[in-house]
Design a protein around this motif. Structure first.
Motif, PDB file in Angstrom:
ATOM      1  N   ALA A 195       0.820  -1.203   0.000  1.00 32.25           N
ATOM      2  CA  ALA A 195       0.000   0.000   0.000  1.00 32.25           C
ATOM      3  C   ALA A 195       0.860   1.261   0.000  1.00 32.25           C
ATOM      4  O   ALA A 195       0.605   2.213  -0.753  1.00 32.25           O
ATOM      5  N   GLU A 196       1.899   1.267   0.827  1.00 30.64           N
ATOM      6  CA  GLU A 196       2.783   2.441   0.877  1.00 30.64           C
ATOM      7  C   GLU A 196       3.552   2.587  -0.439  1.00 30.64           C
ATOM      8  O   GLU A 196       3.824   3.707  -0.888  1.00 30.64           O
ATOM      9  N   GLY A 197       3.892   1.454  -1.057  1.00 26.52           N
ATOM     10  CA  GLY A 197       4.573   1.526  -2.344  1.00 26.52           C
ATOM     11  C   GLY A 197       3.718   2.192  -3.403  1.00 26.52           C
ATOM     12  O   GLY A 197       4.212   2.990  -4.205  1.00 26.52           O
ATOM     13  N   ALA A 198       2.412   1.875  -3.419  1.00 25.53           N
ATOM     14  CA  ALA A 198       1.510   2.516  -4.380  1.00 25.53           C
ATOM     15  C   ALA A 198       1.359   3.999  -4.086  1.00 25.53           C
ATOM     16  O   ALA A 198       1.359   4.834  -5.003  1.00 25.53           O
ATOM     17  N   LEU A 199       1.239   4.344  -2.812  1.00 28.62           N
ATOM     18  CA  LEU A 199       1.109   5.753  -2.432  1.00 28.62           C
ATOM     19  C   LEU A 199       2.328   6.558  -2.869  1.00 28.62           C
ATOM     20  O   LEU A 199       2.204   7.699  -3.339  1.00 28.62           O
ATOM     21  N   GLU A 200       3.502   5.973  -2.761  1.00 27.74           N
ATOM     22  CA  GLU A 200       4.736   6.676  -3.141  1.00 27.74           C
ATOM     23  C   GLU A 200       4.820   6.946  -4.641  1.00 27.74           C
ATOM     24  O   GLU A 200       5.606   7.790  -5.075  1.00 27.74           O
ATOM     25  N   GLN A 201       4.021   6.229  -5.433  1.00 30.64           N
ATOM     26  CA  GLN A 201       4.039   6.449  -6.881  1.00 30.64           C
ATOM     27  C   GLN A 201       3.210   7.661  -7.306  1.00 30.64           C
ATOM     28  O   GLN A 201       3.304   8.108  -8.448  1.00 30.64           O
ATOM     29  N   ILE A 202       2.394   8.178  -6.395  1.00 31.47           N
ATOM     30  CA  ILE A 202       1.577   9.347  -6.717  1.00 31.47           C
ATOM     31  C   ILE A 202       2.477  10.573  -6.806  1.00 31.47           C
ATOM     32  O   ILE A 202       3.274  10.846  -5.916  1.00 31.47           O
ATOM     33  N   THR A 203       2.341  11.312  -7.886  1.00 31.23           N
ATOM     34  CA  THR A 203       3.118  12.538  -8.051  1.00 31.23           C
ATOM     35  C   THR A 203       2.281  13.729  -7.605  1.00 31.23           C
ATOM     36  O   THR A 203       1.078  13.800  -7.864  1.00 31.23           O
ATOM     37  N   GLY A 204       2.921  14.657  -6.926  1.00 30.15           N
ATOM     38  CA  GLY A 204       2.225  15.843  -6.454  1.00 30.15           C
ATOM     39  C   GLY A 204       1.541  15.585  -5.121  1.00 30.15           C
ATOM     40  O   GLY A 204       1.518  14.457  -4.605  1.00 30.15           O
ATOM     41  N   PRO A 205       0.958  16.631  -4.529  1.00 32.07           N
ATOM     42  CA  PRO A 205       0.305  16.490  -3.221  1.00 32.07           C
ATOM     43  C   PRO A 205      -0.952  15.631  -3.305  1.00 32.07           C
ATOM     44  O   PRO A 205      -1.650  15.627  -4.319  1.00 32.07           O
ATOM     45  N   VAL A 206      -1.230  14.886  -2.244  1.00 32.81           N
ATOM     46  CA  VAL A 206      -2.409  14.040  -2.162  1.00 32.81           C
ATOM     47  C   VAL A 206      -3.343  14.619  -1.107  1.00 32.81           C
ATOM     48  O   VAL A 206      -2.968  14.700   0.065  1.00 32.81           O
ATOM     49  N   PRO A 207      -4.537  15.056  -1.476  1.00 34.50           N
ATOM     50  CA  PRO A 207      -5.471  15.590  -0.483  1.00 34.50           C
ATOM     51  C   PRO A 207      -5.811  14.532   0.556  1.00 34.50           C
ATOM     52  O   PRO A 207      -5.878  13.338   0.258  1.00 34.50           O
ATOM     53  N   SER A 208      -6.041  14.958   1.800  1.00 35.71           N
ATOM     54  CA  SER A 208      -6.424  14.021   2.855  1.00 35.71           C
ATOM     55  C   SER A 208      -7.845  13.539   2.602  1.00 35.71           C
ATOM     56  O   SER A 208      -8.774  14.351   2.565  1.00 35.71           O
ATOM     57  N   PRO A 209      -8.058  12.236   2.410  1.00 32.84           N
ATOM     58  CA  PRO A 209      -9.416  11.738   2.160  1.00 32.84           C
ATOM     59  C   PRO A 209     -10.230  11.721   3.446  1.00 32.84           C
ATOM     60  O   PRO A 209      -9.669  11.712   4.553  1.00 32.84           O
ATOM     61  N   ASP A 210     -11.553  11.720   3.310  1.00 32.39           N
ATOM     62  CA  ASP A 210     -12.384  11.512   4.493  1.00 32.39           C
ATOM     63  C   ASP A 210     -12.871  10.074   4.604  1.00 32.39           C
ATOM     64  O   ASP A 210     -13.482   9.694   5.599  1.00 32.39           O
ATOM     65  N   LEU A 211     -12.569   9.243   3.580  1.00 30.23           N
ATOM     66  CA  LEU A 211     -12.849   7.811   3.623  1.00 30.23           C
ATOM     67  C   LEU A 211     -11.705   7.082   2.952  1.00 30.23           C
ATOM     68  O   LEU A 211     -11.284   7.467   1.853  1.00 30.23           O
ATOM     69  N   LEU A 212     -11.192   6.044   3.606  1.00 29.60           N
ATOM     70  CA  LEU A 212     -10.072   5.267   3.079  1.00 29.60           C
ATOM     71  C   LEU A 212     -10.412   3.787   3.215  1.00 29.60           C
ATOM     72  O   LEU A 212     -10.697   3.312   4.322  1.00 29.60           O
ATOM     73  N   ILE A 213     -10.419   3.081   2.095  1.00 28.88           N
ATOM     74  CA  ILE A 213     -10.745   1.654   2.094  1.00 28.88           C
ATOM     75  C   ILE A 213      -9.613   0.881   1.448  1.00 28.88           C
ATOM     76  O   ILE A 213      -9.163   1.220   0.349  1.00 28.88           O
ATOM     77  N   VAL A 214      -9.151  -0.153   2.126  1.00 29.68           N
ATOM     78  CA  VAL A 214      -8.167  -1.080   1.572  1.00 29.68           C
ATOM     79  C   VAL A 214      -8.917  -2.339   1.145  1.00 29.68           C
ATOM     80  O   VAL A 214      -9.657  -2.930   1.937  1.00 29.68           O
ATOM     81  N   ALA A 215      -8.757  -2.749  -0.104  1.00 29.01           N
ATOM     82  CA  ALA A 215      -9.470  -3.915  -0.639  1.00 29.01           C
ATOM     83  C   ALA A 215      -8.474  -4.996  -1.020  1.00 29.01           C
ATOM     84  O   ALA A 215      -7.492  -4.721  -1.712  1.00 29.01           O
ATOM     85  N   HIS A 216      -8.723  -6.222  -0.554  1.00 28.75           N
ATOM     86  CA  HIS A 216      -7.860  -7.346  -0.934  1.00 28.75           C
ATOM     87  C   HIS A 216      -8.681  -8.618  -0.986  1.00 28.75           C
ATOM     88  O   HIS A 216      -9.588  -8.838  -0.179  1.00 28.75           O
ATOM     89  N   GLY A 217      -8.373  -9.447  -1.972  1.00 27.09           N
ATOM     90  CA  GLY A 217      -9.150 -10.653  -2.186  1.00 27.09           C
ATOM     91  C   GLY A 217      -8.970 -11.694  -1.107  1.00 27.09           C
ATOM     92  O   GLY A 217      -9.904 -12.428  -0.770  1.00 27.09           O
ATOM     93  N   LEU A 218      -7.772 -11.797  -0.548  1.00 20.84           N
ATOM     94  CA  LEU A 218      -7.446 -12.757   0.501  1.00 20.84           C
ATOM     95  C   LEU A 218      -6.829 -12.031   1.681  1.00 20.84           C
ATOM     96  O   LEU A 218      -6.448 -10.862   1.582  1.00 20.84           O
ATOM     97  N   GLY A 219      -6.709 -12.730   2.813  1.00 19.18           N
ATOM     98  CA  GLY A 219      -6.117 -12.124   3.997  1.00 19.18           C
ATOM     99  C   GLY A 219      -4.622 -11.900   3.839  1.00 19.18           C
ATOM    100  O   GLY A 219      -3.960 -12.491   2.980  1.00 19.18           O
TER     101      GLY A 219
END
Length: 228
Positions: free
Chosen positions: A23-47
């Motif tokens: 998850a942090e690796g994907a976030l680091e790929q975002i260029t420019g500032p990232v607005p603070s979300p008011d909802l954050l969901i992590v989705a994964h098929g398995l545990g």
């Protein structure tokens, strides 16, 4: 809500990587500032094979804190689609203006699928607006009626080849090497170009274990009566 920005991440090397690292690796790929979300969901098929921390809480901290955050798990390829359904409920009740959806997938066996992750930020202005979500029951045909002429079907690995042959749309098949993140990786990579080239982008995949098909429709040019 519109897709504001997105990025995908696929680490090299071995398989010992946690959902948190992905998850942090994907976030680091975002260029420019990232607005603070008011909802954050992590989705994964398995545990998570390395459940050492709450991934959604960690990401919320990195993004400034204050977001409602949780995970949608054990749903196979359907997890990201279900996460968006939940987000629509928050949006319709006025509790969500900025959504961060993070799709994570660890290496799996037989045949092995490499680890990957996707970060999708919805809100404000952007090129593609999510307009509908649908589920098709096992044994029933996937309904792709009512789409504009300039529409693209982004197909996951589980979709019936007959759907691709008969849909009458341009088709982009997800690259091999992932399952629950497959169509979302394609969206993260190409969404800006697709928003310019098409009036609608349709993500579709079928869970080969249950037979359920999931569809998410994004539009770049919105009819006035339609909204998230």
């Amino acid at each position: 809500m519109r897709l504001r920005t997105a990025a995908e991440y696929q680490p090299g090397g071995g398989s010992s990587i946690s959902f948190g690292e992905l998850a942090e690796g994907a976030l680091e790929q975002i260029t420019g500032p990232v607005p603070s979300p008011d909802l954050l969901i992590v989705a994964h098929g398995l545990g998570d094979s390395y459940p050492s921390q709450s991934v959604s809480a960690r990401l919320d901290h990195l993004l400034g804190g204050g977001a409602r955050n949780f995970a949608v798990s054990e749903q196979g390829i359907r997890a990201p689609f279900k996460a968006l359904r939940i987000a629509r409920g928050y949006t319709s009740s006025g509790r969500c203006e900025e959504l961060a959806l993070v799709v994570v997938e660890q290496t799996s066996g037989g045949p092995p699928k490499p680890a990957s992750s996707v970060f999708l930020l919805f809100g404000g202005t952007g090129g593609l607006q999510l307009t509908s979500l649908a589920t098709t029951a096992p044994g029933r045909p996937v309904d792709l009626a009512g789409l504009p002429d300039r529409a693209l079907l982004v197909a996951g690995h589980g979709i019936d080849p007959a759907v691709l042959a008969d849909c009458g749309l341009d088709v982009h098949e997800a690259a091999p090497g992932s399952q629950s993140s497959s169509v979302w990786r394609e969206l993260a990579t190409h969404y800006e170009a697709w928003a310019r080239a098409y009036d609608a982008v349709v993500l579709c995949d079928t869970d080969t274990d249950t037979g359920h098909s999931e569809i998410a429709v994004f539009r770049s040019r919105m009819p006035s009566r339609q909204q998230w």
